[in-house]
Design a protein around this motif. Structure first.
Motif, PDB file in Angstrom:
ATOM      1  N   GLU A 104      -1.020  -3.960 -13.790  1.00  0.00           N
ATOM      2  CA  GLU A 104      -1.561  -2.655 -13.422  1.00  0.00           C
ATOM      3  C   GLU A 104      -2.581  -2.734 -12.292  1.00  0.00           C
ATOM      4  O   GLU A 104      -2.913  -1.722 -11.680  1.00  0.00           O
ATOM      5  CB  GLU A 104      -2.180  -1.952 -14.637  1.00  0.00           C
ATOM      6  CG  GLU A 104      -3.200  -2.757 -15.394  1.00  0.00           C
ATOM      7  CD  GLU A 104      -2.595  -3.479 -16.595  1.00  0.00           C
ATOM      8  OE1 GLU A 104      -3.327  -3.647 -17.585  1.00  0.00           O
ATOM      9  OE2 GLU A 104      -1.404  -3.863 -16.541  1.00  0.00           O
ATOM     10  N   ASP A 105      -3.082  -3.927 -11.994  1.00  0.00           N
ATOM     11  CA  ASP A 105      -4.000  -4.094 -10.863  1.00  0.00           C
ATOM     12  C   ASP A 105      -3.259  -4.136  -9.520  1.00  0.00           C
ATOM     13  O   ASP A 105      -3.878  -4.019  -8.461  1.00  0.00           O
ATOM     14  CB  ASP A 105      -4.814  -5.381 -11.014  1.00  0.00           C
ATOM     15  CG  ASP A 105      -6.147  -5.144 -11.721  1.00  0.00           C
ATOM     16  OD1 ASP A 105      -6.447  -3.978 -12.049  1.00  0.00           O
ATOM     17  OD2 ASP A 105      -6.881  -6.120 -11.939  1.00  0.00           O
ATOM     18  N   ILE A 106      -1.942  -4.342  -9.563  1.00  0.00           N
ATOM     19  CA  ILE A 106      -1.151  -4.428  -8.326  1.00  0.00           C
ATOM     20  C   ILE A 106      -0.684  -3.023  -7.957  1.00  0.00           C
ATOM     21  O   ILE A 106       0.208  -2.459  -8.591  1.00  0.00           O
ATOM     22  CB  ILE A 106       0.063  -5.358  -8.509  1.00  0.00           C
ATOM     23  CG1 ILE A 106      -0.390  -6.757  -8.934  1.00  0.00           C
ATOM     24  CG2 ILE A 106       0.871  -5.425  -7.217  1.00  0.00           C
ATOM     25  CD1 ILE A 106       0.754  -7.686  -9.298  1.00  0.00           C
ATOM     26  N   ILE A 107      -1.309  -2.463  -6.933  1.00  0.00           N
ATOM     27  CA  ILE A 107      -0.969  -1.104  -6.493  1.00  0.00           C
ATOM     28  C   ILE A 107      -0.539  -1.181  -5.033  1.00  0.00           C
ATOM     29  O   ILE A 107      -1.330  -1.567  -4.159  1.00  0.00           O
ATOM     30  CB  ILE A 107      -2.164  -0.143  -6.621  1.00  0.00           C
ATOM     31  CG1 ILE A 107      -2.802  -0.238  -8.010  1.00  0.00           C
ATOM     32  CG2 ILE A 107      -1.711   1.290  -6.334  1.00  0.00           C
ATOM     33  CD1 ILE A 107      -4.098   0.550  -8.134  1.00  0.00           C
ATOM     34  N   THR A 108       0.705  -0.844  -4.760  1.00  0.00           N
ATOM     35  CA  THR A 108       1.205  -0.832  -3.384  1.00  0.00           C
ATOM     36  C   THR A 108       1.693   0.571  -3.037  1.00  0.00           C
ATOM     37  O   THR A 108       2.070   1.343  -3.917  1.00  0.00           O
ATOM     38  CB  THR A 108       2.345  -1.852  -3.189  1.00  0.00           C
ATOM     39  OG1 THR A 108       3.405  -1.557  -4.115  1.00  0.00           O
ATOM     40  CG2 THR A 108       1.850  -3.273  -3.423  1.00  0.00           C
ATOM     41  N   TRP A 109       1.681   0.881  -1.739  1.00  0.00           N
ATOM     42  CA  TRP A 109       2.088   2.214  -1.267  1.00  0.00           C
ATOM     43  C   TRP A 109       2.769   2.045   0.081  1.00  0.00           C
ATOM     44  O   TRP A 109       2.220   1.384   0.981  1.00  0.00           O
ATOM     45  CB  TRP A 109       0.861   3.111  -1.144  1.00  0.00           C
ATOM     46  CG  TRP A 109       1.158   4.566  -0.929  1.00  0.00           C
ATOM     47  CD1 TRP A 109       1.434   5.496  -1.880  1.00  0.00           C
ATOM     48  CD2 TRP A 109       1.195   5.258   0.320  1.00  0.00           C
ATOM     49  NE1 TRP A 109       1.637   6.737  -1.304  1.00  0.00           N
ATOM     50  CE2 TRP A 109       1.493   6.619   0.049  1.00  0.00           C
ATOM     51  CE3 TRP A 109       1.003   4.871   1.649  1.00  0.00           C
ATOM     52  CZ2 TRP A 109       1.611   7.580   1.042  1.00  0.00           C
ATOM     53  CZ3 TRP A 109       1.110   5.824   2.648  1.00  0.00           C
ATOM     54  CH2 TRP A 109       1.406   7.160   2.347  1.00  0.00           C
ATOM     55  N   ASP A 110       3.961   2.614   0.228  1.00  0.00           N
ATOM     56  CA  ASP A 110       4.756   2.370   1.436  1.00  0.00           C
ATOM     57  C   ASP A 110       5.046   3.627   2.247  1.00  0.00           C
ATOM     58  O   ASP A 110       5.934   3.646   3.097  1.00  0.00           O
ATOM     59  CB  ASP A 110       6.066   1.658   1.086  1.00  0.00           C
ATOM     60  CG  ASP A 110       6.968   2.475   0.160  1.00  0.00           C
ATOM     61  OD1 ASP A 110       6.644   3.643  -0.137  1.00  0.00           O
ATOM     62  OD2 ASP A 110       7.999   1.931  -0.276  1.00  0.00           O
ATOM     63  N   GLY A 111       4.274   4.680   2.016  1.00  0.00           N
ATOM     64  CA  GLY A 111       4.533   5.932   2.716  1.00  0.00           C
ATOM     65  C   GLY A 111       4.263   5.916   4.207  1.00  0.00           C
ATOM     66  O   GLY A 111       4.661   6.845   4.917  1.00  0.00           O
ATOM     67  N   ALA A 112       3.598   4.865   4.699  1.00  0.00           N
ATOM     68  CA  ALA A 112       3.339   4.743   6.137  1.00  0.00           C
ATOM     69  C   ALA A 112       4.169   3.631   6.773  1.00  0.00           C
ATOM     70  O   ALA A 112       3.970   3.312   7.949  1.00  0.00           O
ATOM     71  CB  ALA A 112       1.849   4.493   6.395  1.00  0.00           C
ATOM     72  N   LEU A 113       5.090   3.044   6.016  1.00  0.00           N
ATOM     73  CA  LEU A 113       5.851   1.901   6.521  1.00  0.00           C
ATOM     74  C   LEU A 113       6.857   2.277   7.609  1.00  0.00           C
ATOM     75  O   LEU A 113       7.039   1.537   8.583  1.00  0.00           O
ATOM     76  CB  LEU A 113       6.586   1.223   5.360  1.00  0.00           C
ATOM     77  CG  LEU A 113       7.471   0.027   5.686  1.00  0.00           C
ATOM     78  CD1 LEU A 113       6.677  -1.091   6.356  1.00  0.00           C
ATOM     79  CD2 LEU A 113       8.161  -0.487   4.420  1.00  0.00           C
ATOM     80  N   ALA A 114       7.512   3.411   7.468  1.00  0.00           N
ATOM     81  CA  ALA A 114       8.552   3.807   8.427  1.00  0.00           C
ATOM     82  C   ALA A 114       7.979   3.915   9.852  1.00  0.00           C
ATOM     83  O   ALA A 114       6.830   4.322  10.020  1.00  0.00           O
ATOM     84  CB  ALA A 114       9.139   5.156   8.002  1.00  0.00           C
ATOM     85  N   PRO A 115       8.772   3.509  10.838  1.00  0.00           N
ATOM     86  CA  PRO A 115      10.174   3.060  10.790  1.00  0.00           C
ATOM     87  C   PRO A 115      10.344   1.557  10.580  1.00  0.00           C
ATOM     88  O   PRO A 115      11.412   1.016  10.849  1.00  0.00           O
ATOM     89  CB  PRO A 115      10.687   3.464  12.173  1.00  0.00           C
ATOM     90  CG  PRO A 115       9.491   3.348  13.059  1.00  0.00           C
ATOM     91  CD  PRO A 115       8.312   3.748  12.224  1.00  0.00           C
ATOM     92  N   GLY A 116       9.312   0.857  10.076  1.00  0.00           N
ATOM     93  CA  GLY A 116       9.461  -0.552   9.764  1.00  0.00           C
ATOM     94  C   GLY A 116       8.344  -1.395  10.330  1.00  0.00           C
ATOM     95  O   GLY A 116       7.441  -0.907  11.029  1.00  0.00           O
TER      96      GLY A 116
END
Length: 340
Positions: A257-269
């Motif tokens: 539960e300490d591992i929090i990742t977010w990929d909403g800004a990853l695009a376009p790669g």
């Protein structure tokens, strides 16, 4: 995960080359705080000193500490064409009187001439680094094997090489730098609610999270994905954190539960600039006079804005964003930025 031992005691068992010029500033971002309705601070690890600074200086203290202990005279490392890591490694090698061999991967396709000639590429050439090319961008084992082949050639020439590996199968020595960095931050400010950091190789994210917990800081740490989606990155972080716990000799690793990742800004790669990233980069510059880089920190700030929009960062919270540097890469992205 608090401990009776101090962070310095944990890190004292490892060799370390002094590359940092001192602690980096922690600064309030007053105008953005008012605009975003949060209490926003920035940890200025773009000001670590060596070779135009950045987070890699912290990591390299432990790699070069081991290299010096092994009497190495040459350091080999892999990174993307505009890698801050390889530029910083070349600077550290120059400082310590070593040769540097930089293997550049083709991770980002379709880039213009400036990407291959300016920014970190130019700085590494000024530092006298030897350059190699690796045609793939998602083959960590292959890239490491190519460095081992070059290292064998160097040994045949009478040199003593040291390899900084990409693959997860090797001890995450670099993460120790951010165990130290988190302890430094906790000494500057220990009552914040949220921290936001880039999450790529996992060394900065993993070391920072582990260091905060060792320092007794319970703030949520959001790792903003810059290379992989959040599921892949969470799996990678599990491996990094477990290996780091073993390296430090901790009785147990951090919970999932300490591992929090977010990929909403990853695009376009990886290494590409979307509208969200471009807007975040220009907002920071025009509101606070702070430059972000297009690969890591602009996506990190874009992630912070996205988390605010989603309500995962709440109004009034005290938030720390770690600025991991990388500003020289801006000059390699002139065509992609095309700022009006």
């Amino acid at each position: 995960m608090t401990s009776k031992k101090t962070i310095d005691q944990y890190l004292g068992q490892f060799s370390r080359a002094k590359l940092m010029t001192g602690s980096t500033p922690l600064e309030p971002l007053n105008r953005l705080s008012e605009l975003l309705d949060i209490d926003l601070w920035i940890k200025r690890d773009d000001l670590t000193g060596l070779g135009m600074g950045g987070n890699k200086t912290r990591q390299l203290e432990f790699y070069f500490g081991e290299a010096v202990e092994q009497n190495a005279d040459t350091v080999l490392i892999t990174g993307a064409v505009q890698s801050n890591f390889v530029r910083s490694a070349a600077a550290a090698a120059a400082l310590l009187g070593m040769k540097s061999v930089l293997q550049l991967e083709e991770r980002v396709s379709g880039m213009g001439e400036a990407y291959y000639r300016s920014g970190n590429v130019l700085l590494a050439k000024l530092l006298g680094a030897e350059h190699m090319s690796f045609p793939e961008g998602e083959n960590e084992a292959g890239a490491d094997n190519a460095l081992h082949e070059r290292a064998d050639q160097l040994r045949a020439e009478g040199r003593s090489p040291y390899i900084i590996h990409l693959g997860l199968g090797h001890p995450p020595l670099g993460a120790l730098g951010y165990v130290a960095g988190a302890g430094e931050l906790a000494g500057q400010l220990d009552d914040f609610d949220v921290a936001v950091v880039p999450s790529g190789s996992g060394s900065t994210h993993g070391g920072f999270l582990t260091g905060l917990r060792l320092a007794g800081v319970s703030a949520d740490v959001f790792g903003i994905c810059v290379r992989r989606d959040q599921d892949q990155q969470s799996q990678r972080m599990r491996v990094v954190l477990d290996k780091l716990a073993g390296l430090l000799g901790l009785e147990q690793g951090l919970p999932d539960e300490d591992i929090i990742t977010w990929d909403g800004a990853l695009a376009p790669g990886y290494g590409r600039i979307g509208d969200f990233t471009r807007d975040a980069l220009t907002m920071m510059a025009r509101t606070e006079g702070v430059f972000l880089d297009p690969v890591y920190t602009a996506k990190t700030f874009a992630g912070l804005l996205g988390l605010l929009k989603e309500g995962r960062i709440k109004p009034g919270q005290k938030v720390v964003m770690v600025h991991t540097g990388g500003v020289p890469a801006l000059f390699g992205y002139q065509e992609e930025l095309d700022v009006a």
